[in-house]
Design a protein around this motif. Sequence first.
Motif, PDB file in Angstrom:
ATOM      1  N   VAL A   1     -33.919  19.917  -7.462  1.00 39.60           N
ATOM      2  CA  VAL A   1     -34.885  19.591  -8.503  1.00 39.60           C
ATOM      3  C   VAL A   1     -34.192  18.759  -9.575  1.00 39.60           C
ATOM      4  O   VAL A   1     -32.973  18.885  -9.774  1.00 39.60           O
ATOM      5  CB  VAL A   1     -35.498  20.876  -9.104  1.00 39.60           C
ATOM      6  CG1 VAL A   1     -34.450  21.708  -9.815  1.00 39.60           C
ATOM      7  CG2 VAL A   1     -36.662  20.568 -10.011  1.00 39.60           C
ATOM      8  N   GLN A   2     -34.949  17.943 -10.258  1.00 37.84           N
ATOM      9  CA  GLN A   2     -34.374  17.128 -11.319  1.00 37.84           C
ATOM     10  C   GLN A   2     -34.285  17.921 -12.619  1.00 37.84           C
ATOM     11  O   GLN A   2     -34.978  18.934 -12.800  1.00 37.84           O
ATOM     12  CB  GLN A   2     -35.218  15.872 -11.529  1.00 37.84           C
ATOM     13  CG  GLN A   2     -35.133  14.889 -10.360  1.00 37.84           C
ATOM     14  CD  GLN A   2     -35.821  13.577 -10.666  1.00 37.84           C
ATOM     15  OE1 GLN A   2     -36.741  13.512 -11.486  1.00 37.84           O
ATOM     16  NE2 GLN A   2     -35.393  12.517 -10.005  1.00 37.84           N
ATOM     17  N   VAL A   3     -33.450  17.436 -13.506  1.00 39.16           N
ATOM     18  CA  VAL A   3     -33.318  18.056 -14.822  1.00 39.16           C
ATOM     19  C   VAL A   3     -34.693  18.154 -15.488  1.00 39.16           C
ATOM     20  O   VAL A   3     -35.475  17.205 -15.460  1.00 39.16           O
ATOM     21  CB  VAL A   3     -32.362  17.249 -15.711  1.00 39.16           C
ATOM     22  CG1 VAL A   3     -32.422  17.728 -17.148  1.00 39.16           C
ATOM     23  CG2 VAL A   3     -30.941  17.351 -15.184  1.00 39.16           C
ATOM     24  N   GLY A   4     -34.963  19.328 -16.054  1.00 39.33           N
ATOM     25  CA  GLY A   4     -36.243  19.566 -16.703  1.00 39.33           C
ATOM     26  C   GLY A   4     -37.322  20.080 -15.778  1.00 39.33           C
ATOM     27  O   GLY A   4     -38.403  20.461 -16.227  1.00 39.33           O
ATOM     28  N   GLY A   5     -37.039  20.103 -14.494  1.00 37.81           N
ATOM     29  CA  GLY A   5     -38.017  20.567 -13.517  1.00 37.81           C
ATOM     30  C   GLY A   5     -38.077  22.082 -13.412  1.00 37.81           C
ATOM     31  O   GLY A   5     -37.405  22.805 -14.159  1.00 37.81           O
ATOM     32  N   SER A   6     -38.882  22.548 -12.465  1.00 36.47           N
ATOM     33  CA  SER A   6     -39.098  23.985 -12.286  1.00 36.47           C
ATOM     34  C   SER A   6     -38.974  24.373 -10.818  1.00 36.47           C
ATOM     35  O   SER A   6     -39.224  23.557  -9.923  1.00 36.47           O
ATOM     36  CB  SER A   6     -40.492  24.376 -12.777  1.00 36.47           C
ATOM     37  OG  SER A   6     -40.650  24.104 -14.152  1.00 36.47           O
ATOM     38  N   LEU A   7     -38.590  25.610 -10.613  1.00 34.59           N
ATOM     39  CA  LEU A   7     -38.572  26.218  -9.280  1.00 34.59           C
ATOM     40  C   LEU A   7     -38.963  27.673  -9.434  1.00 34.59           C
ATOM     41  O   LEU A   7     -38.708  28.286 -10.476  1.00 34.59           O
ATOM     42  CB  LEU A   7     -37.184  26.143  -8.651  1.00 34.59           C
ATOM     43  CG  LEU A   7     -36.728  24.848  -7.984  1.00 34.59           C
ATOM     44  CD1 LEU A   7     -35.276  24.991  -7.534  1.00 34.59           C
ATOM     45  CD2 LEU A   7     -37.618  24.476  -6.817  1.00 34.59           C
TER      46      LEU A   7
ATOM     47  N   LEU B   1     -35.035  23.311 -16.138  1.00 33.96           N
ATOM     48  CA  LEU B   1     -33.749  23.480 -15.466  1.00 33.96           C
ATOM     49  C   LEU B   1     -32.726  22.456 -15.934  1.00 33.96           C
ATOM     50  O   LEU B   1     -33.057  21.309 -16.246  1.00 33.96           O
ATOM     51  CB  LEU B   1     -33.940  23.395 -13.956  1.00 33.96           C
ATOM     52  CG  LEU B   1     -34.538  24.669 -13.337  1.00 33.96           C
ATOM     53  CD1 LEU B   1     -35.116  24.400 -11.965  1.00 33.96           C
ATOM     54  CD2 LEU B   1     -33.485  25.762 -13.273  1.00 33.96           C
ATOM     55  N   LYS B   2     -31.480  22.918 -15.976  1.00 40.20           N
ATOM     56  CA  LYS B   2     -30.351  22.105 -16.427  1.00 40.20           C
ATOM     57  C   LYS B   2     -29.329  22.002 -15.295  1.00 40.20           C
ATOM     58  O   LYS B   2     -29.297  22.858 -14.411  1.00 40.20           O
ATOM     59  CB  LYS B   2     -29.695  22.771 -17.631  1.00 40.20           C
ATOM     60  CG  LYS B   2     -30.636  23.072 -18.780  1.00 40.20           C
ATOM     61  CD  LYS B   2     -29.895  23.834 -19.874  1.00 40.20           C
ATOM     62  CE  LYS B   2     -30.815  24.171 -21.035  1.00 40.20           C
ATOM     63  NZ  LYS B   2     -30.106  24.926 -22.102  1.00 40.20           N
ATOM     64  N   PRO B   3     -28.472  20.984 -15.353  1.00 44.79           N
ATOM     65  CA  PRO B   3     -27.436  20.882 -14.311  1.00 44.79           C
ATOM     66  C   PRO B   3     -26.575  22.137 -14.205  1.00 44.79           C
ATOM     67  O   PRO B   3     -26.165  22.513 -13.103  1.00 44.79           O
ATOM     68  CB  PRO B   3     -26.608  19.670 -14.769  1.00 44.79           C
ATOM     69  CG  PRO B   3     -27.576  18.838 -15.534  1.00 44.79           C
ATOM     70  CD  PRO B   3     -28.470  19.821 -16.236  1.00 44.79           C
TER      71      PRO B   3
END
Length: 122
Positions: free
Chosen positions: A12-18, A86-88
């Motif tokens: 997922v990319q930064v800022g995304g959700s899972l 989300l963050k790295p």
Amino acid sequence: QVQLVESGGGLVQVGGSLRLSCAASGRTFSSVVMGWFRQAPGKEREFVAASRWRGSGTYYADSVKGRFTISRDNAKNTVYLQMNSLKPEDTAVYYCAASSIATTSRYEYDSWGRGTQVTVSS
């Protein structure tokens, strides 16, 4: 013993959700708390969040407060971890675990899943 199977990881990319899921089977009645832990390469496994199987009570690591939410569906014997913003540094293998006592210490969890990889790209 409780058997645990995680799912829902991915890229997922930064800022995304899972949303991660953990399906429990076996002696689930012996578990008081279900927890999520994570382990990044070269680092120790760390506590992320936990929830009591019955009644109220959720616990979070400071690093995820306000971004992650743990929830459960007792009828399905499933625990979820909703991860937002989300963050790295959230990149890790995420493990579900069960404990017979209310604790955030990984040493007190005696049943573990095999983990699911979460990768956050910048």
